[in-house]
Every structure is written in structure tokens, then in C-alpha cells.
Write an enzyme that holds these catalytic residues in place. Sequence first.
Site, PDB file in Angstrom:
ATOM      1  CD  GLU A  34      -3.046  -1.094   0.374  1.00 40.52           C
ATOM      2  OE1 GLU A  34      -3.378   0.042  -0.018  1.00 40.52           O
ATOM      3  OE2 GLU A  34      -3.645  -2.121   0.028  1.00 40.52           O
ATOM      4  CB  CYS A  54      -1.614   7.561   1.431  1.00 43.88           C
ATOM      5  SG  CYS A  54      -3.123   6.764   1.994  1.00 43.88           S
TER       6      CYS A  54
HETATM    7  P1  NAD Z   1       8.121   4.760   5.441  1.00 42.16           P
HETATM    8  O1  NAD Z   1       8.303   3.991   4.235  1.00 42.16           O
HETATM    9  O2  NAD Z   1       9.208   5.675   5.877  1.00 42.16           O
HETATM   10  O3  NAD Z   1       7.836   3.828   6.716  1.00 42.16           O
HETATM   11  C1  NAD Z   1       6.853   2.823   6.736  1.00 42.16           C
HETATM   12  C2  NAD Z   1       7.352   1.638   7.545  1.00 42.16           C
HETATM   13  O4  NAD Z   1       8.503   1.124   6.913  1.00 42.16           O
HETATM   14  C3  NAD Z   1       7.751   1.966   8.983  1.00 42.16           C
HETATM   15  O5  NAD Z   1       7.236   0.960   9.833  1.00 42.16           O
HETATM   16  C4  NAD Z   1       9.244   1.944   8.972  1.00 42.16           C
HETATM   17  O6  NAD Z   1       9.787   1.477  10.177  1.00 42.16           O
HETATM   18  C5  NAD Z   1       9.549   0.961   7.864  1.00 42.16           C
HETATM   19  N1  NAD Z   1      10.818   1.247   7.182  1.00 42.16           N
HETATM   20  C6  NAD Z   1      11.359   2.462   6.924  1.00 42.16           C
HETATM   21  N2  NAD Z   1      12.512   2.322   6.272  1.00 42.16           N
HETATM   22  C7  NAD Z   1      12.721   1.008   6.099  1.00 42.16           C
HETATM   23  C8  NAD Z   1      13.744   0.216   5.464  1.00 42.16           C
HETATM   24  N3  NAD Z   1      14.801   0.789   4.873  1.00 42.16           N
HETATM   25  N4  NAD Z   1      13.631  -1.104   5.463  1.00 42.16           N
HETATM   26  C9  NAD Z   1      12.564  -1.703   6.020  1.00 42.16           C
HETATM   27  N5  NAD Z   1      11.555  -1.017   6.636  1.00 42.16           N
HETATM   28  C10 NAD Z   1      11.641   0.314   6.677  1.00 42.16           C
HETATM   29  O7  NAD Z   1       6.791   5.478   5.123  1.00 42.16           O
HETATM   30  P2  NAD Z   1       6.220   6.604   5.944  1.00 42.16           P
HETATM   31  O8  NAD Z   1       7.073   7.820   5.779  1.00 42.16           O
HETATM   32  O9  NAD Z   1       5.982   6.068   7.286  1.00 42.16           O
HETATM   33  O10 NAD Z   1       4.825   6.874   5.191  1.00 42.16           O
HETATM   34  C11 NAD Z   1       4.690   7.840   4.160  1.00 42.16           C
HETATM   35  C12 NAD Z   1       4.437   7.203   2.814  1.00 42.16           C
HETATM   36  O11 NAD Z   1       3.494   6.169   2.949  1.00 42.16           O
HETATM   37  C13 NAD Z   1       3.844   8.164   1.796  1.00 42.16           C
HETATM   38  O12 NAD Z   1       4.441   7.904   0.561  1.00 42.16           O
HETATM   39  C14 NAD Z   1       2.379   7.784   1.759  1.00 42.16           C
HETATM   40  O13 NAD Z   1       1.719   8.095   0.567  1.00 42.16           O
HETATM   41  C15 NAD Z   1       2.460   6.324   1.992  1.00 42.16           C
HETATM   42  N6  NAD Z   1       1.220   5.846   2.580  1.00 42.16           N
HETATM   43  C16 NAD Z   1       0.432   5.035   1.845  1.00 42.16           C
HETATM   44  C17 NAD Z   1      -0.774   4.606   2.357  1.00 42.16           C
HETATM   45  C18 NAD Z   1      -1.683   3.693   1.594  1.00 42.16           C
HETATM   46  O14 NAD Z   1      -2.644   3.235   2.182  1.00 42.16           O
HETATM   47  N7  NAD Z   1      -1.425   3.395   0.336  1.00 42.16           N
HETATM   48  C19 NAD Z   1      -1.164   5.030   3.614  1.00 42.16           C
HETATM   49  C20 NAD Z   1      -0.315   5.849   4.350  1.00 42.16           C
HETATM   50  C21 NAD Z   1       0.885   6.258   3.817  1.00 42.16           C
END
Ligand code: NAD
Length: 457
Positions: free
Chosen positions: A211, A245
Site C-alpha cells: 500500500e 496518502c
Molecule cells: P516509510 O516507508 O518511511 O515507513 C513505513 C514503515 O517502513 C515503517 O514501519 C518503517 O519502520 C519501515 N521502514 C522504513 N525504512 C525502512 C527500510 N529501509 N527497510 C525496512 N523497513 C523500513 O513510510 P512513511 O514515511 O511512514 O509513510 C509515508 C508514505 O506512505 C507516503 O508515501 C504515503 O503516501 C504512503 N502511505 C500510503 C498509504 C496507503 O494506504 N497506500 C497510507 C499511508 C501512507
Amino acid sequence: MTDINQLETMRRFFSSGATRPYAFRKEQLKKLKASMLQHEQDLYAALHSDLKKSPEESWVTETGLVIAELNAAIKNLHHWMEPEHARTNLLNMPSGSRVLKEPLGVVLIIGPWNYPVQLLFNPLVGAIAAGNCVVLKPSEFAPATDAVMKKIIEDVFPKEYILYVQGDGITVIPEMMNQFSFDHVFYTGSTAVGKIIYKMAAERLVPVTLELGGKSPCVVESDANIKVAARRIAMTKFSNAGQMCVAPDFVLVHASVMDKLVAALKETLLKFFSDKPEDDYNYCKIINEKQFNRLVPYLSQGTLVQGGRFDKEKLFIEPAILESVPADAPVMKDEIFGPILPVIPFTSMEEAKAVILQHPNPLAFYIYTSSKKKEREWLEAVPAGGSCVNNSSWHLTNHHLPFGGRGFSGTGCYHGKYSFETFSHKRAVMKTPTWFDPDIKYPPFKGRLKLFKWVIR
Ligand code: NAD
């Protein structure tokens, strides 16, 4: 550091069959609901601390959505679990066919920070309903909410069933995924990290739901109800300070109504958040300094016609409307994910489509028009994960609809029965009676081609 033995213990618990019965699943859903309601006030305090969200907004976009998802699962679980009858083709007569919905096993759910409760617990509802054991990995960037969610889970679930893992995703997630073969990984977050998760999953052929994010465009046609469009766009773009998002990333408005729309947006913003949004009950803050520093440069990449003040101490960025934004400006290249709205005029559909198709397959696409013809043309012209007509973002809150992206905005979907399906394996079963076993099905086959062609056609 996650103890790999703990994950093996979960696998054994799953293999014992304890999570399969209907009664068990229903009881766990009820436990989650009770625990969430018991910690409702703590969740409000935590969401206020992390994002300055009001209890009202927190209910509508976080806790309430999960409770609605839980209620739907509790009500429909029996029906969802029932085997589906399937027809049987002539070749296999007189067999009977059905599709069983089996739990996958031990699944990993990874959440982001922007809606920390909804985006971790909504998939959890589906995973529990489908009879799985679950490892939950919340985002480390909403620490107050993270702490309450840990309590909600650990108060009611043993660790061999639902394991709550905290910590830095860069360390914790590869540690688990590289040592243990999850039966599914459900990830919500940025596209960049989504690619990392997908690669790790591929190494062990683990199926994924991704997602992700992206730039969700919003088109306002000349025949749209401008007043309503302005309210709905302002509501969904600036709720959670734009950290959503499915927020409209930018607006393409027919040039003939551009001034009218911008004036209505300005008036609406004043009504929603007053002339001091930094102190307004309804206006959220940016999650952290990293995101704040990412957003501030966007404010100078066009002409600010509304808002745009900021205060690093308070992690505050005033709702901003940008005009005259160059097509190659970073604000039109990256997902904004903050309270900054570029408004771009267009005079023909082709011109607007050219801007939108710079970022194919967005998570959402919104069209405001009173013409059915234009509605159809736009929906056909812009492939997207989901859409609203004369609205933005709210499709996500209807659990009767599948929610998910396509291409760069994600793969797979969830909510309501779609979550149950995401966390279930569809197992085909054919049962063949023994009283009928004609020789014609067995060798020697010579001379039966005509007959076989008749049977398989
Ligand atoms: P993120 O990718 O930074 O973090 C999400 C998760 O990934 C966290 O639990 C984090 O600990 C983990 N993570 C971060 N870096 C990692 C790595 N290198 N390896 C493994 N895991 C890692 O995302 P965010 O900043 O928390 O969220 C923002 C983004 O998410 C935006 O692009 C937004 O559009 C998207 N988003 C999408 C939805 C949807 O339903 N499609 C909903 C909310 C947010």
C-alpha cells in the site's frame, strides 16, 4: 532485536490449529475491540502528542474506522469463512467442487506514521478474521501512539499469537524478513521502502501487499459545483496537515473557473482553521523535523496565493495554495504529503492529461464535474487505485469497497471482506466419487481423439 525463536514459536502455535476455529477468531476480534475502547482516551492523547490531532478527527480517521472494520468482520465472519461452491466441468463429472478459505500462517504487517492506528490495525482485523498469527511492526515515528498500541495488543493477546515489534524499521524489518519466511507481508508506506520490502520478500518467494503513495491528481471541470468542490478538496488536502496518502496532491482546474475555485478555497480554509491555524483545534502539525525540512522548500516553488507561514519550533506549516508552479519543479515531481496545494489551470482534457500522466497509476484520482459524460471520460482516461466523483479521499472509509493502488502506488487491496481475502488462501478442492470410473479416461487412448475433443471444448 527480534528473537527468531519467537517467530518459530508463532509458527508452531499456528500449526497447532488454534487460530482456525470460527469461535476463536470471533473472540479475538472482540478482544481487540474491547482493548481499543478501553484505551480510547490514551489513543486520543497519543495522537495529539504525535500529530496534534483532535479526538474528533482521531475517531473519524483512526479509531472509529478500525471499530467499524471490526464490527463488519464480527458480523460477517461466518459468511466470509463459508466454503464457496464451484461448478464442475464435463471432463470431471460427476465430481463436486468447492473453494476453501484457508489462513496463510504467520504474517507481517508494517505500518506508517501518518495514520498510525488505522493503518496498522485495519489490516490486523483482516489477518485475525482470516485465522493467522500476526507480527505487527508500527512506525517508529509516531512514538506516543506506538506505545499505546503496544499496550492495546499486549493486554489481550499472547506473544505466540500476535507479536508487537517496536524499533527502527531499517534494522528490525530486514532482521526478521531475512531469517524467517513469513506467509505474507502487508506493507503500508513510501514507494521507495516498498521496493526494499518487495526485494526482501522475493528472496523467499513471500507474497506481498504493498500500500504505497504517489501523486493523486484532482480535476475540477468548468461545470463543477465550485463551492462544494472547494470544501471537499480543502477538507481532504489539509486534514492531518496534508499527511494523507489519498489527499489530492495537486488540483487541475479548468481555466474558466480557476479564480472562483481559489477564492472559495481561501474562504473555506479561513472557516476551517481560522486565521491562526497554528493554534487552531482542528489543524494538525507536521510529524517531525525531517518531514518539516522536506516540505518547506516546496513553498517557494510557485506563487503563494494563500498561507505558507511556518514555524519550526511548532512543526507548523500554514495551509498553502501555490499557483504558477513550473512543471519541472520538485513540488510537481515528488509526492507532497503535506499542507501545500498546487493549483494548475487547464483549457483542454489533453493538456490536463499530459500533466497527470507524468505520474501514471496514482493511488487515487478525483474528478469534480456535473456531467456524466465527462465523469466517464475522465475515469477511463486516468487509471488509478481508486476514485471519487465530486469528492476526494472518502472512498477509503467505505469498507464495502476494496482499497489499494496499482503499479507504483501498490499491489493488492484490503478493507472489509477484501482484507479477509488478502489474508486467506483460496484452496481449490475437488471431490470425486468412486462409483463411476469409466475405462475411457485411462490408456490406451488410441482412437479417442474425436471423443476427447468433444469432452474438452
Ligand atoms: P516509510 O516507508 O518511511 O515507513 C513505513 C514503515 O517502513 C515503517 O514501519 C518503517 O519502520 C519501515 N521502514 C522504513 N525504512 C525502512 C527500510 N529501509 N527497510 C525496512 N523497513 C523500513 O513510510 P512513511 O514515511 O511512514 O509513510 C509515508 C508514505 O506512505 C507516503 O508515501 C504515503 O503516501 C504512503 N502511505 C500510503 C498509504 C496507503 O494506504 N497506500 C497510507 C499511508 C501512507
